[in-house]
Enzyme design. Structure first.
Site, mmCIF file in Angstrom:
data_model
loop_
_atom_site.group_PDB
_atom_site.id
_atom_site.type_symbol
_atom_site.label_atom_id
_atom_site.label_comp_id
_atom_site.label_asym_id
_atom_site.label_seq_id
_atom_site.Cartn_x
_atom_site.Cartn_y
_atom_site.Cartn_z
ATOM 1 N N HIS A 189 41.847 14.694 -141.456
ATOM 2 C CA HIS A 189 41.418 15.818 -142.281
ATOM 3 C C HIS A 189 42.546 16.314 -143.192
ATOM 4 O O HIS A 189 43.551 16.832 -142.714
ATOM 5 C CB HIS A 189 40.949 16.964 -141.376
ATOM 6 C CG HIS A 189 40.097 17.975 -142.074
ATOM 7 N ND1 HIS A 189 39.694 19.149 -141.470
ATOM 8 C CD2 HIS A 189 39.555 17.991 -143.319
ATOM 9 C CE1 HIS A 189 38.944 19.841 -142.316
ATOM 10 N NE2 HIS A 189 38.855 19.151 -143.438
ATOM 11 N N TYR A 199 36.913 24.514 -139.305
ATOM 12 C CA TYR A 199 35.793 25.335 -139.757
ATOM 13 C C TYR A 199 35.534 26.475 -138.778
ATOM 14 O O TYR A 199 34.905 26.292 -137.727
ATOM 15 C CB TYR A 199 34.524 24.495 -139.921
ATOM 16 C CG TYR A 199 34.656 23.340 -140.890
ATOM 17 C CD1 TYR A 199 35.620 23.318 -141.889
ATOM 18 C CD2 TYR A 199 33.802 22.244 -140.801
ATOM 19 C CE1 TYR A 199 35.729 22.255 -142.772
ATOM 20 C CE2 TYR A 199 33.899 21.174 -141.683
ATOM 21 C CZ TYR A 199 34.875 21.185 -142.662
ATOM 22 O OH TYR A 199 34.982 20.120 -143.532
#
Length: 352
Positions: free
Chosen positions: A146, A60
């Site tokens: 992830h 992110y």
């Protein structure tokens, strides 16, 4: 809305998360820039309304989300909140900084680093160490693998055992995987000892595929599920022409269905946003609803909508009109036993 949000435990980990949680991709400049002040104010507002679970990732904003989250939480009692971050993408300094990350990663940040997929045991530890540095904390509570979609073999063979070792050493409190699909998450639930999985976009008012196998498996195994993407990229927040569904423009059929759900909500004195936020918690395996926000007013709205009671009549009419299948559980119904109700230690069921 202010004050504490109710908490639930992730599996048998002992890690307690608030039922409403803060998704920090937005403060990593997802799609558009966010100022440091705006990010800090959004996080302060989240704290004010009682949110104590914050989810982030190196991906992110090439680390920006983690740095901003760590700065906002600095000075607060570390035992009073939960952080989850993710592993699987290492950040390596770019040889030359050119342009921004929008085209590659979707984040409006300078392309100072490049992402390297790495689900190896060494990669997991290196990623976590770097996250701790960016967050400025000595531990994180939850670590997810992830998006291992295209790296399943390495994730199951090396990444998951590395997380299990970190948990056994007490370095992290809970482990799991986070993905935009339900199928591989079901495999994690069935074949490993994950405490929780984060499923984005696959259990919403418009998409129920997690109910086919993932959620029943989670209930059976005593695994918690965190649900993200409840607005399906925006369509269920504001079903207007051009609204996004799963990151692209919503097709006409889904737009019409979302608008029909909004009309039902309005007839029952509630909002589509409130119904979308409430829906996942109808299933007993769901421990938290993760909302991606970037501004304080979005936090306030999410908290107010989450706290609002959605009338039973909404769920009834949605079923009667075919907008929700009859087998989908909804809030307020008598629920089957959830993970917190299952007794006995299930660790060690399957080792990879």
């Amino acid at each position: 809305m202010s004050g504490p949000v109710r908490r639930r435990t992730l599996g048998r980990s002992g890690v307690e998360v608030t039922e409403l949680s803060f998704g920090a991709a937005g403060i990593g400049n997802l799609y558009a820039p966010v100022t440091d002040e705006q990010a800090a104010t959004a996080l302060d507002r989240a704290w004010h309304v009682g949110i104590r679970y914050f989810d982030t990732a190196p991906h992110y904003g090439l680390g920006l989300s983690e740095r901003r989250l760590g700065e906002a939480l600095r000075g607060r009692d570390r035992s009073s909140y939960v952080i989850s971050t993710k592993v699987g993408r290492l950040l390596a300094p770019a040889d030359v900084v050119t342009g921004d990350d929008l085209a590659d990663g979707g984040f409006a940040v300078p392309r100072t680093h490049r992402r390297i997929w790495d689900f190896s045991a060494d990669g997991v530890r290196r990623s976590l160490d770097s996250s701790l540095d960016r967050l400025g904390v000595d531990r994180v509570d939850v670590v997810f693998l992830h998006d291992p979609d295209d790296h399943a073999e390495e994730a199951f063979r090396e990444g998951y055992p590395a997380l299990e070792k970190l948990r056994s050493e007490g370095v992290v409190g809970a482990i799991g995987a986070g993905m935009n699909q339900a199928e591989m998450l079901t495999r994690f639930v069935r074949e490993t000892d994950v405490d929780a999985v984060l499923c984005a976009g696959r259990y919403t008012l418009l998409d129920h595929r997690a109910l086919t196998e993932l959620l029943p498996a989670a209930s059976e195994r005593g695994t918690s599920v965190v649900i993200g993407g409840v607005f399906n990229s925006g369509l269920l927040a504001d079903p207007r022409p051009g609204a996004r569904f799963d990151y692209t423009e919503a097709p006409p059929g889904l737009l019409a269905r979302a608008r029909a759900l909004r009309a039902v909500a309005e007839r029952h004195g509630t909002t589509l946003r409130a119904a979308a936020l409430a829906f996942p918690s109808g299933h007993p395996a769901v421990a938290s609803v993760l909302v991606g926000v970037r501004a304080p007013e979005q936090v306030t709205d999410a908290a107010e909508q989450f706290a609002a009671e959605v009338p039973a009549g909404f769920w009834q009419e949605a079923r009667e009109t075919g907008l929700l299948p009859p087998e989908v559980p909804v809030p307020g119904e008598t629920r089957e036993a959830g993970p917190e109700d299952i007794r006995g230690d299930v660790r060690g069921r399957h080792r990879l």
